[in-house]
Design a protein around this motif. Structure first.
Motif, PDB file in Angstrom:
ATOM      1  N   SER A   1       3.026  -1.811  13.585  1.00 15.85           N
ATOM      2  CA  SER A   1       3.125  -2.895  12.619  1.00 15.85           C
ATOM      3  C   SER A   1       4.145  -2.490  11.551  1.00 15.85           C
ATOM      4  CB  SER A   1       1.742  -3.122  11.992  1.00 15.85           C
ATOM      5  OG  SER A   1       1.802  -4.092  10.979  1.00 15.85           O
TER       6      SER A   1
ATOM      7  N   MET B   1      -6.284  -0.854  10.594  1.00 12.33           N
ATOM      8  CA  MET B   1      -6.434  -0.901   9.133  1.00 12.33           C
ATOM      9  C   MET B   1      -5.995   0.436   8.531  1.00 12.33           C
ATOM     10  SD  MET B   1      -7.500  -3.959   8.232  1.00 12.33           S
ATOM     11  CE  MET B   1      -8.252  -3.756   6.620  1.00 12.33           C
ATOM     12  N   LEU B   2      -4.892   0.966   9.049  1.00  7.09           N
ATOM     13  CA  LEU B   2      -4.358   2.236   8.524  1.00  7.09           C
ATOM     14  C   LEU B   2      -5.426   3.324   8.564  1.00  7.09           C
ATOM     15  CD1 LEU B   2      -2.661   0.674   5.329  1.00  7.09           C
ATOM     16  CD2 LEU B   2      -1.582   1.011   7.549  1.00  7.09           C
ATOM     17  N   GLU B   3      -6.157   3.405   9.677  1.00  5.45           N
ATOM     18  CA  GLU B   3      -7.261   4.354   9.783  1.00  5.45           C
ATOM     19  C   GLU B   3      -6.776   5.808   9.838  1.00  5.45           C
ATOM     20  OE1 GLU B   3      -7.053   1.560  11.582  1.00  5.45           O
ATOM     21  OE2 GLU B   3      -9.006   0.566  11.671  1.00  5.45           O
TER      22      GLU B   3
ATOM     23  N   SER C   1      -1.350   2.929  16.309  1.00  2.00           N
ATOM     24  CA  SER C   1      -0.169   3.791  16.300  1.00  2.00           C
ATOM     25  C   SER C   1      -0.587   5.262  16.144  1.00  2.00           C
ATOM     26  CB  SER C   1       0.770   3.368  15.172  1.00  2.00           C
ATOM     27  OG  SER C   1       1.027   1.975  15.239  1.00  2.00           O
TER      28      SER C   1
ATOM     29  N   LYS D   1       5.460  -5.357  15.818  1.00  2.00           N
ATOM     30  CA  LYS D   1       4.914  -6.481  15.034  1.00  2.00           C
ATOM     31  C   LYS D   1       5.586  -6.463  13.677  1.00  2.00           C
ATOM     32  CE  LYS D   1       0.460  -6.866  12.615  1.00  2.00           C
ATOM     33  NZ  LYS D   1      -1.009  -6.853  12.809  1.00  2.00           N
TER      34      LYS D   1
ATOM     35  N   ASP E   1      -6.774 -13.257  13.153  1.00  2.00           N
ATOM     36  CA  ASP E   1      -7.262 -11.955  12.693  1.00  2.00           C
ATOM     37  C   ASP E   1      -8.343 -12.238  11.646  1.00  2.00           C
ATOM     38  OD1 ASP E   1      -7.643  -9.562  11.318  1.00  2.00           O
ATOM     39  OD2 ASP E   1      -5.533  -9.139  10.961  1.00  2.00           O
ATOM     40  N   GLU E   2      -7.940 -12.521  10.395  1.00  2.00           N
ATOM     41  CA  GLU E   2      -8.882 -12.688   9.282  1.00  2.00           C
ATOM     42  C   GLU E   2      -9.985 -13.712   9.580  1.00  2.00           C
ATOM     43  OE1 GLU E   2      -5.643 -12.191   8.994  1.00  2.00           O
ATOM     44  OE2 GLU E   2      -5.066 -11.326   7.060  1.00  2.00           O
TER      45      GLU E   2
ATOM     46  N   ASP F   1       3.031 -11.260  11.944  1.00  2.00           N
ATOM     47  CA  ASP F   1       1.728 -11.376  11.270  1.00  2.00           C
ATOM     48  C   ASP F   1       1.952 -11.852   9.838  1.00  2.00           C
ATOM     49  OD1 ASP F   1      -0.825 -11.161  10.262  1.00  2.00           O
ATOM     50  OD2 ASP F   1      -1.051  -9.009  10.637  1.00  2.00           O
TER      51      ASP F   1
ATOM     52  N   GLU G   1       0.861  -1.190   0.000  1.00  2.00           N
ATOM     53  CA  GLU G   1       0.000   0.000   0.000  1.00  2.00           C
ATOM     54  C   GLU G   1       0.892   1.233   0.000  1.00  2.00           C
ATOM     55  OE1 GLU G   1      -3.415  -0.681   0.300  1.00  2.00           O
ATOM     56  OE2 GLU G   1      -2.887  -2.795   0.477  1.00  2.00           O
TER      57      GLU G   1
ATOM     58  N   LYS H   1       5.625  -7.903   9.884  1.00  2.00           N
ATOM     59  CA  LYS H   1       4.910  -8.628   8.850  1.00  2.00           C
ATOM     60  C   LYS H   1       5.854  -9.688   8.290  1.00  2.00           C
ATOM     61  CE  LYS H   1       0.910  -6.499   8.506  1.00  2.00           C
ATOM     62  NZ  LYS H   1      -0.355  -7.262   8.661  1.00  2.00           N
TER      63      LYS H   1
HETATM   64  O1  SMG Z   1      -3.271   0.220  11.160  1.00  2.00           O
HETATM   65  O2  SMG Z   1      -1.263   0.016  11.970  1.00  2.00           O
HETATM   66  C1  SMG Z   1      -2.158  -0.333  11.218  1.00  2.00           C
HETATM   67  C2  SMG Z   1      -1.918  -1.531  10.325  1.00  2.00           C
HETATM   68  C3  SMG Z   1      -1.842  -2.758  11.132  1.00  2.00           C
HETATM   69  O3  SMG Z   1      -0.757  -4.627  10.175  1.00  2.00           O
HETATM   70  C4  SMG Z   1      -1.776  -4.013  10.269  1.00  2.00           C
HETATM   71  N1  SMG Z   1      -2.928  -4.379   9.661  1.00  2.00           N
HETATM   72  O4  SMG Z   1      -3.439  -7.832   9.064  1.00  2.00           O
HETATM   73  O5  SMG Z   1      -3.326  -6.768  10.891  1.00  2.00           O
HETATM   74  C5  SMG Z   1      -3.281  -6.777   9.653  1.00  2.00           C
HETATM   75  C6  SMG Z   1      -3.026  -5.540   8.831  1.00  2.00           C
HETATM   76  C7  SMG Z   1      -4.118  -5.329   7.830  1.00  2.00           C
HETATM   77  C8  SMG Z   1      -3.955  -4.118   6.982  1.00  2.00           C
HETATM   78  S1  SMG Z   1      -2.520  -4.156   6.062  1.00  2.00           S
HETATM   79  C9  SMG Z   1      -2.622  -3.024   4.802  1.00  2.00           C
END
Ligand code: SMG
Ligand code: MG
Length: 368
Positions: free
Chosen positions: A135, A292-294, A318, A161, A239-240, A189, A26, A163
């Motif tokens: 993350s 979700m990067l809000e 964050s 965290k 999560d998912e 994750d 992204e 990825k």
């Molecule tokens: O909002 O800091 C954030 C992103 C946290 O890693 C993050 N989200 O699977 O947990 C997850 C992902 C999903 C969105 S990734 C674009």
């Protein structure tokens, strides 16, 4: 409450740095915001669907479409409506939980603003500030990763965290442990990037004392997670896979996970998110707030949720500057590794009109 109408607003915000996960990269965030208008108040909801259906089946154009065609009209049939009636009114439509969650949040925000109550108070928050993790995306090299992690630790984040994906797992974790020590709370994750055939490989993460491994296997592979959890020592977090309180109860009872990531968008709203919190608490399963990067609007609501008692692990909540150079609300700023829970009515924050207008790509008014 009588609704006057709903505004759908699309915004586009560049991220401060590209964010790479096992499912894609992204570079900017396409967000759908909802503004519900009633006689007494307005309310905001942020839809967490991304531009493309990679994290989940939902994507932002589809969310706007289902809201416009089905979800908002379903509310029009109700003469009087409070937030607890939104999910039942939308239940006849399958799926689209992120779109439903955004609409419920906007109605809830309007209702709480009219009553002068904060979302934290309404949900049952027991803290006035929440500890924050960050993350960290997949990087081009371990050196780049160590730079990024070092910067976040300097900024005060209390948990890291990483990825991961096949080819980027044991080595980056080892490098972070070697550079920053065993005391840094660390988790990973995978966003569904592995299969059960990788169990022996994932067991190589065991020596690094991770807090958890999040969603190693496919969304619908509960049985695989049960088997994996028996092979590896790192606690499995889902999560998912956790799409509802019912799904959470099933996953826990089967032994598919011992920790749950709660994202209100993924489960259809903050009220379902609270039910998941309660189910997990009843089973002695800790939870934490996903992200979700809000923008600041969705972040405000996530921080309120993260203040509930069973959110005992730091969340992906964050600070604004982790994501955006300029947020659409006054920025959330880290203070000693924590964010303050908003105390104002509703979600407790308002968009800054000029900032919001600067990133808006379209608006659409749906009268009720
Ligand atoms: O909002 O800091 C954030 C992103 C946290 O890693 C993050 N989200 O699977 O947990 C997850 C992902 C999903 C969105 S990734 C674009
Ligand atoms: Mg995740």
């Amino acid at each position: 409450m009588k609704l006057t109408g709903v505004e759908l607003r699309r915004i586009r915000m560049p991220l401060v740095a590209p964010f790479r996960t096992s499912f894609g990269t992204e570079s900017r965030r396409e967000v759908l915001l909802l503004r519900v208008v009633t006689a007494d108040a307005e309310g905001w909801g942020e839809c967490v669907a991304m531009a493309e259906p990679r994290y989940s089946a939902e994507y932002v154009d589809a969310a706007a479409d289902v809201l416009r065609r089905f979800l908002v009209p379903a509310l029009a049939e109700r003469q009087r409506l409070d937030a607890s009636a939104v999910a039942p009114a939308l239940a006849p439509f399958a799926g689209h939980r992120m779109a439903k969650a955004a609409l419920e949040l906007a109605v809830l925000d309007a209702e709480l603003r009219a009553e002068g109550r904060s979302l934290g108070h309404a949900l049952g928050a027991v803290r006035d500030r929440v500890p924050c993790g960050v993350s960290v995306g997949i990087m081009g090299s371990v050196a780049e990763l160590l730079d990024a992690v070092g910067g976040y630790l300097d900024a005060g984040y209390v948990r890291i965290k990483l990825k991961i994906e096949p080819g980027w797992d044991v080595e980056p974790v080892r490098a972070v442990r070697e550079r920053f020590g065993d005391d840094v709370p660390l988790q990973v994750d995978a966003n569904t990037a592995y299969t059960l055939a990788d169990a022996r490989h994932l067991a190589r993460l065991d020596p690094f004392d991770l807090l958890l491994i999040e969603q190693p296997l496919a969304e619908d592979d509960l049985l695989g997670h049960v088997r994996l959890a028996r092979i590896i020592r790192t606690p499995v977090c889902l999560d998912e896979s956790i799409t509802s309180a019912r799904a959470a109860a099933a996953a826990i009872t089967l032994g598919a996970c011992s920790i749950v990531n709660i994202k209100p968008g993924r489960v259809g709203g903050y009220l379902e998110a609270r039910r998941i919190h309660d189910v997990c608490a009843a089973h002695g399963v800790p939870v934490w707030a996903g992200g979700m990067l809000e923008t600041g609007l969705g972040r405000a609501a996530n921080v309120a949720l993260a203040a509930l008692p069973n959110f005992t692990l730091p969340g992906d909540t964050s600070a604004s500057d982790r994501y955006y150079r300029t947020d659409v609300t006054p920025p959330f700023v880290l203070d000693g590794g924590h964010l303050a829970v908003p105390t104002g009515p509703g979600i407790g924050v308002d968009p800054v009109p000029a900032e919001l207008d600067a990133v808006t790509t379209s608006t659409e008014w749906l009268p009720l």
